[in-house]
Design a protein around this motif. Sequence first.
Motif, PDB file in Angstrom:
ATOM      1  N   UNK A   1       0.821  -1.180   0.000  1.00  0.00           N
ATOM      2  CA  UNK A   1       0.000   0.000   0.000  1.00  0.00           C
ATOM      3  C   UNK A   1       0.867   1.247   0.000  1.00  0.00           C
ATOM      4  N   UNK A   2       0.381   2.280  -0.649  1.00  0.00           N
ATOM      5  CA  UNK A   2       1.119   3.530  -0.730  1.00  0.00           C
ATOM      6  C   UNK A   2       0.718   4.481   0.381  1.00  0.00           C
ATOM      7  N   UNK A   3       1.332   5.625   0.366  1.00  0.00           N
ATOM      8  CA  UNK A   3       1.048   6.646   1.364  1.00  0.00           C
ATOM      9  C   UNK A   3      -0.223   7.400   0.955  1.00  0.00           C
ATOM     10  N   UNK A   4      -1.193   7.441   1.830  1.00  0.00           N
ATOM     11  CA  UNK A   4      -2.481   8.082   1.541  1.00  0.00           C
ATOM     12  C   UNK A   4      -2.590   9.477   2.145  1.00  0.00           C
ATOM     13  N   UNK A   5      -1.476  10.109   2.404  1.00  0.00           N
ATOM     14  CA  UNK A   5      -1.500  11.429   3.032  1.00  0.00           C
ATOM     15  C   UNK A   5      -2.186  12.462   2.152  1.00  0.00           C
ATOM     16  N   UNK A   6      -1.906  12.439   0.872  1.00  0.00           N
ATOM     17  CA  UNK A   6      -2.504  13.409  -0.048  1.00  0.00           C
ATOM     18  C   UNK A   6      -4.010  13.238  -0.089  1.00  0.00           C
ATOM     19  N   UNK A   7      -4.471  12.025  -0.174  1.00  0.00           N
ATOM     20  CA  UNK A   7      -5.909  11.771  -0.221  1.00  0.00           C
ATOM     21  C   UNK A   7      -6.561  12.222   1.081  1.00  0.00           C
ATOM     22  N   UNK A   8      -5.915  11.965   2.194  1.00  0.00           N
ATOM     23  CA  UNK A   8      -6.454  12.358   3.498  1.00  0.00           C
ATOM     24  C   UNK A   8      -6.561  13.874   3.609  1.00  0.00           C
ATOM     25  N   UNK A   9      -5.545  14.582   3.153  1.00  0.00           N
ATOM     26  CA  UNK A   9      -5.566  16.043   3.208  1.00  0.00           C
ATOM     27  C   UNK A   9      -6.667  16.603   2.311  1.00  0.00           C
ATOM     28  N   UNK A  10      -6.815  16.064   1.123  1.00  0.00           N
ATOM     29  CA  UNK A  10      -7.852  16.541   0.195  1.00  0.00           C
ATOM     30  C   UNK A  10      -9.237  16.270   0.769  1.00  0.00           C
ATOM     31  N   UNK A  11      -9.448  15.083   1.313  1.00  0.00           N
ATOM     32  CA  UNK A  11     -10.750  14.750   1.893  1.00  0.00           C
ATOM     33  C   UNK A  11     -11.039  15.654   3.095  1.00  0.00           C
ATOM     34  N   UNK A  12     -10.044  15.892   3.940  1.00  0.00           N
ATOM     35  CA  UNK A  12     -10.232  16.774   5.090  1.00  0.00           C
ATOM     36  C   UNK A  12     -10.570  18.191   4.642  1.00  0.00           C
ATOM     37  N   UNK A  13      -9.911  18.681   3.597  1.00  0.00           N
ATOM     38  CA  UNK A  13     -10.182  20.019   3.073  1.00  0.00           C
ATOM     39  C   UNK A  13     -11.613  20.113   2.541  1.00  0.00           C
TER      40      UNK A  13
END
Length: 124
Positions: free
Chosen positions: A1-13
């Motif tokens: 699995x890759x790092x989902x930090x970008x997706x988490x930040x976009x969803x939080x925004x």
Amino acid sequence: MGDNTTVTVVVAFVVVLLLVAVALLVVGLYVIYRYRLPLRGIAAMVASFAYLISPIDAAPEAVLGPFGMVDDAGVLTIVAFYVFHLIKARRTNMPMGKAAGIALRDTARNYPRNRPGRDHDPRR
């Protein structure tokens, strides 16, 4: 699995933007109901809400980052003053045409200024 930090930040925004939109909608509906806002005030609120959620901006957030929200804040401020004066006119039985033309200097004139030697009793 890759790092989902970008997706988490976009969803939080997106979630934060949706919460702000819902809060503005609730406050707008309360003001409309509580103060029996005239149609022109409702139209101004709807137009400002549409401007806030539209991807077309005078200063885009994608290019200017957080400084791109200055035009959105300006639109909200102008509409808030406009609606405030409409509500003030309804409470004082002022003609609505005159309320729409009240300038910001008229609002500032109603507040007491801090001058040395003057007693600022709010009950006067």
